[in-house]
Enzyme design. Structure first.
Site, mmCIF file in Angstrom:
data_model
loop_
_atom_site.group_PDB
_atom_site.id
_atom_site.type_symbol
_atom_site.label_atom_id
_atom_site.label_comp_id
_atom_site.label_asym_id
_atom_site.label_seq_id
_atom_site.Cartn_x
_atom_site.Cartn_y
_atom_site.Cartn_z
ATOM 1 N N GLY A 52 0.827 -1.204 0.000
ATOM 2 C CA GLY A 52 0.000 0.000 0.000
ATOM 3 C C GLY A 52 0.854 1.244 0.000
ATOM 4 O O GLY A 52 2.048 1.205 0.318
ATOM 5 N N PHE A 63 2.257 9.436 3.768
ATOM 6 C CA PHE A 63 3.493 9.443 4.530
ATOM 7 C C PHE A 63 4.505 8.394 4.069
ATOM 8 O O PHE A 63 5.603 8.338 4.581
ATOM 9 C CB PHE A 63 3.196 9.263 6.015
ATOM 10 C CG PHE A 63 2.583 10.476 6.641
ATOM 11 C CD1 PHE A 63 3.347 11.336 7.404
ATOM 12 C CD2 PHE A 63 1.248 10.777 6.457
ATOM 13 C CE1 PHE A 63 2.789 12.466 7.972
ATOM 14 C CE2 PHE A 63 0.690 11.900 7.023
ATOM 15 C CZ PHE A 63 1.455 12.759 7.790
ATOM 16 N N GLY A 64 4.139 7.556 3.132
ATOM 17 C CA GLY A 64 5.094 6.567 2.666
ATOM 18 C C GLY A 64 4.436 5.347 2.064
ATOM 19 O O GLY A 64 3.276 5.377 1.657
ATOM 20 N N LYS A 65 5.187 4.259 1.998
ATOM 21 C CA LYS A 65 4.714 3.002 1.434
ATOM 22 C C LYS A 65 4.893 1.877 2.445
ATOM 23 O O LYS A 65 5.736 1.963 3.343
ATOM 24 C CB LYS A 65 5.505 2.658 0.164
ATOM 25 C CG LYS A 65 5.307 3.643 -0.985
ATOM 26 C CD LYS A 65 6.110 3.222 -2.210
ATOM 27 C CE LYS A 65 5.889 4.195 -3.370
ATOM 28 N NZ LYS A 65 6.656 3.808 -4.579
ATOM 29 N N VAL A 66 4.074 0.833 2.282
ATOM 30 C CA VAL A 66 4.211 -0.363 3.107
ATOM 31 C C VAL A 66 4.493 -1.535 2.169
ATOM 32 O O VAL A 66 3.795 -1.721 1.174
ATOM 33 C CB VAL A 66 2.941 -0.637 3.931
ATOM 34 C CG1 VAL A 66 3.118 -1.883 4.789
ATOM 35 C CG2 VAL A 66 2.605 0.558 4.814
ATOM 36 N N GLY A 95 0.618 5.593 0.931
ATOM 37 C CA GLY A 95 -0.137 6.682 1.525
ATOM 38 C C GLY A 95 0.639 7.971 1.485
ATOM 39 O O GLY A 95 1.740 8.048 0.928
ATOM 40 N N ASP A 122 -7.365 7.721 16.823
ATOM 41 C CA ASP A 122 -7.821 7.320 15.481
ATOM 42 C C ASP A 122 -8.265 5.866 15.463
ATOM 43 O O ASP A 122 -7.835 5.076 14.619
ATOM 44 C CB ASP A 122 -6.718 7.565 14.448
ATOM 45 C CG ASP A 122 -7.267 7.562 13.016
ATOM 46 O OD1 ASP A 122 -8.482 7.781 12.844
ATOM 47 O OD2 ASP A 122 -6.474 7.347 12.084
#
Length: 514
Positions: free
Chosen positions: A185, A189-192, A187, A304
């Site tokens: 994934g 803020f970065g990648k996973v 987003g 959250d």
């Protein structure tokens, strides 16, 4: 702590969710960058994610307990792409030229809320494989000098794209230890990525933060929180995801965690939003309340909580046929419903977690699970987590989100429809903070002058909590009482998560059902 009182309600039987307004959660997101002055008077940049979307990638669920991911990568045939080729293709795409690069599905935008919201820059993409994804900005951020100079010496190409994201290449070796398998994934803020730890031959998830200074700084806050959680609970009895390693790789902060299953929201979506069995809901509730109680003991507010931030440890399930009502002479085949083999879960995403003694941003929580005190700008603390848990438990019971809206005033009106009118003292506080939402006599103004016809219909169609969870047996009576106390308007009257763990609901033996 005073108990939240409800009127007794008589019902003739359970009522299914209102199908006329069963809307799947919005698939768009809005985020922005603002400046906010902290308690020391210093202006800081903040990233605001107004509504975090559910995962946008199809999931592949395993029935044998093996590893799975919400994003199934493309099949790579020989020769495997080099980083140089990947960088060239990414550049070609950005310049509008054609390319054979296969990318994940583009992030979708969600309608921007009609409010200026501010939050900490720590709301990031998941620390595990199946967290909700957020889109990247259309503006090119200022990449640090270290990133600009970062190159792959052996292949002669930068390891980053123009937005500072790490370019993922299969079989890439990170930090001389982790071999990348596939992208899970991406987003803001970065990648996973899924990777193999070559030292232990185990699969892990690695969150690779963008090589931009403000995101690097924000990631270090999450590392600090995750280290505290592991230090205080080394055996992970409280079911929060554990950080196994972290390091700086070519100007990218990398967080390594165990590789888990899909998130609870993905399971609901794949199961056609069918509600969980009541004995599963009890198990989920006990684990979640225990996890959040542990955070609160450490003076942390998660801020959250939502189904996207709850991961299954194992995706295995059994399929049960559910008979469908016959329509005339037509034979309707039974519907297949998935029943989890294990309800073991982990709480993830501590990027927005806030220590009680540290700076609190104005707005936190994803819209669907946001407490009324946050909407009204009255400040927030531990009770906002309890409220989010109440919304989550109702969603487990019905299969769909309790509040489906993007407007503050409509949201408050729906809350009153679910939980009756706001208590007068709380309404007076709200009227002082947000007078535009209230009448002169201190009552919520609804419908508002700007309310659309559809908005009015949606609020009118909102059921009360006792209509949603009908008290038809002892189990539902206790579950209704627990949820109503978690959803109390006034945070001072809301049950704490520690008190909730001692609620009579958890002493009940709930038989297995489908």
């Amino acid at each position: 702590m005073q108990q939240y009182q409800r009127q007794s309600i008589v019902s003739n039987g359970p009522t299914p969710p209102n199908l006329s307004r069963k809307r799947k959660r919005a698939m768009e997101v809005s985020w922005s960058e603002v400046q906010e002055q902290d308690t020391s008077g210093v202006y800081r940049d903040y990233i605001i994610i107004e509504d975090t979307p559910p995962p946008t990638m199809s999931s592949a669920t395993s029935v044998n307990g093996g590893y799975s991911a919400s994003y199934q990568p493309p099949h790579y045939s020989a020769p495997i792409r080099t980083r140089a080729r990947a960088a060239a293709e990414a550049q070609a795409i950005s310049s509008g030229s054609s390319s054979s690069t296969i990318l994940g599905p583009p992030a979708k935008k969600r309608k921007r809320e009609q409010e200026e919201v501010r939050a900490r820059p720590t709301k990031k993409a998941t620390v595990a494989s199946h967290h909700a994804l957020v889109p990247t900005s259309t503006k090119k951020p200022a990449v640090t000098q270290a990133v600009a100079a970062s190159t792959d010496a052996t292949k002669g190409a930068s390891c980053d794209d123009k937005e500072g994201h790490y370019i993922i290449v299969p079989d890439d070796i990170i930090k001389d230890r982790y071999r990348t398998v596939r992208l899970l994934g991406q987003g803001t803020f970065g990648k996973v990525v899924e990777a193999v730890d070559t030292r232990t031959n185990t699969r892990v998830a690695i969150k690779i933060i963008r090589a931009v200074q403000k995101y690097r700084d924000a990631s270090k806050i999450e590392v600090r929180v995750l280290q505290r959680l592991k230090e205080r609970d080394p055996m992970n009895r409280n079911k929060c995801v554990h950080l196994t390693d972290w390091f700086d790789h070519k100007a990218h902060i990398c967080l390594v965690t165990e590789l888990l299953g899909i998130c609870v929201y993905d399971f609901l979506k794949d199961n056609d939003f069918a509600p969980f069995p009541r004995h599963h809901i009890q198990s989920f509730a006990r684990q979640l309340l225990g996890s959040v109680a542990f955070l609160h003991e450490l003076k942390l507010v998660h801020t959250d909580l939502k189904p996207e931030n709850i991961l299954l440890v194992n995706n295995a399930y059994n399929t049960i046929p559910i008979p469908q009502p016959q329509t005339g002479k037509r034979v309707v085949p039974p519907k297949q419903k998935r029943i989890l083999a294990s309800t073991d879960i982990r709480l993830i995403d501590f990027g927005s977690a806030t220590f009680e003694t540290e700076y609190h941003s104005t707005v936190v929580s994803t819209r669907h699970y946001r407490a009324p005190e946050i909407i009204l700008g009255l400040g927030w603390s531990y009770p906002c987590d309890a409220y989010s848990l109440g919304c989550i438990l109702v969603e487990f019971y019905t299969g769909t989100a309790l509040f489906q809206t993007h407007d503050n005033q409509e949201h408050l009106a729906m809350m009153e429809a679910v939980m009756t009118k706001m208590p007068a003292p709380f309404a007076r506080l709200g009227a002082r903070a947000k007078p535009e939402y209230f009448t002169k006599d201190g009552k919520l103004q609804w419908p508002s002058a700007k309310a659309t016809r559809q908005s009015k219909k949606d609020v009118k169609a909102t059921k009360s909590l006792a209509q949603i969870i009908q008290p038809t047996d002892r189990i539902n009576v206790q579950f209704l009482n627990l949820v109503s106390r978690l959803l109390a308007f006034d945070p001072a009257q809301r049950i704490t998560v520690k008190e909730a763990l001692n609620h009579p609901y958890f002493t009940m033996s709930i038989p297995e059902e489908i």
